[in-house]
Scaffold this motif. Structure first.
Motif: not given
Length: 267
Positions: A57, A77, A81-82, A85, A103, A107, A110-111
């Motif tokens: 992050q 990230v 978004l985290s 999740v 988390s 992300v 899957r992102t």
């Protein structure tokens, strides 16, 4: 070998990582210091996997830059978004280091389209300089406020709101208190005026440096009405390369693009 994602929950003095595979199976979890020894242990743990991707992050920018400098691939990230999740995985938003690391890893797995972290460039210098300029501005405000309090005791009605060092020095020269309290106030006011003069010179130097650095990027933001060196540097430093910025930042970009269309300014 199957690629893995290394999610990280960074702090100033420590970082928690979780390594997951493509099916979200947890392969390893660990907490490491951010000093040299701790960082190298963390790096060695990640390098046990030939195909790997680090996910960090924005708050972990200091660690992300170290990883990139060591040849690692790192994605940024977004915190939102985290957070989503984390809520879905736990049923509530409570934060713990392992949960946050998990988390972030999910992300990244899957992102698509997450921004790759790059080695610091001119935008990093812009951020550093504009933060320094802002801090000088805050320091100036504090000095002026303290000076106003003293001048109010020394002069009837005090001084006007917007006060330069030259104006304050002229006002102070007009008073010669005889009592010890008055003389002490005058001496402290003189010290603050000297400090104010020093800060003003540093602000002037910072503005010049910012203007030169903004110009060196090829930006013509300074040609827009109402945008000075600090504003231009803040926009360029925070937004960076607009081609790489997904999501909400593009809203800011579109607003500025409208200015560009009207004024014919390329930035």
């Amino acid at each position: 070998m199957t690629p893995v994602i290394i999610g990280m929950d960074p702090h100033k003095r420590s970082a928690t990582i979780e390594i997951i595979d493509e099916h979200e199976h947890v392969l390893h979890t660990g907490r490491f210091g951010t000093d040299q020894n701790g960082y190298h242990r963390m790096l060695a743990t990640g390098r046990r996997h030939t195909q790997r991707l680090w996910a960090v992050q924005g708050i972990g920018r200091h660690l992300a830059q170290r990883l990139v400098a060591d040849g690692e691939t790192v994605v940024d990230v977004p915190a939102k978004l985290s957070a989503r999740v984390r809520v879905f995985a736990t049923g509530q938003g409570r934060k713990t280091d392992p949960v946050d690391a998990h988390s972030v890893a999910v992300v990244a797995l899957r992102t698509k389209g997450l921004r790759l972290v790059q080695v610091d460039d001119a935008t990093a210098a812009l951020r550093l300089l504009v933060d320094h300029r802002d801090e000088l501005g805050h320091a100036r405000t504090q000095v002026v406020n303290r000076l106003h309090r003293l001048l109010l005791e020394l002069l009837a009605g005090g001084a006007k709101k917007f006060l330069s060092a030259t104006q304050a020095r002229a006002l102070l020269a007009s008073v010669r208190p005889r009592d010890v309290v008055g003389r002490t106030r005058r001496r402290l006011a003189a010290d603050l005026i000297t400090e104010l003069d020093r800060i003003d010179k540093r602000i002037k130097t910072a503005n010049t440096e910012l203007g030169e650095l903004v110009a060196s990027t090829g930006s013509t933001l300074l040609e827009l009405f109402g945008i000075g060196p600090s504003s231009a540097a803040r926009l360029l430093g925070d937004i960076g390369d607009v081609a790489e910025q997904p999501g909400r930042r593009q809203g800011t970009v579109r607003v500025l693009e409208r200015h560009r269309t009207v004024g014919g300014v390329v930035w």
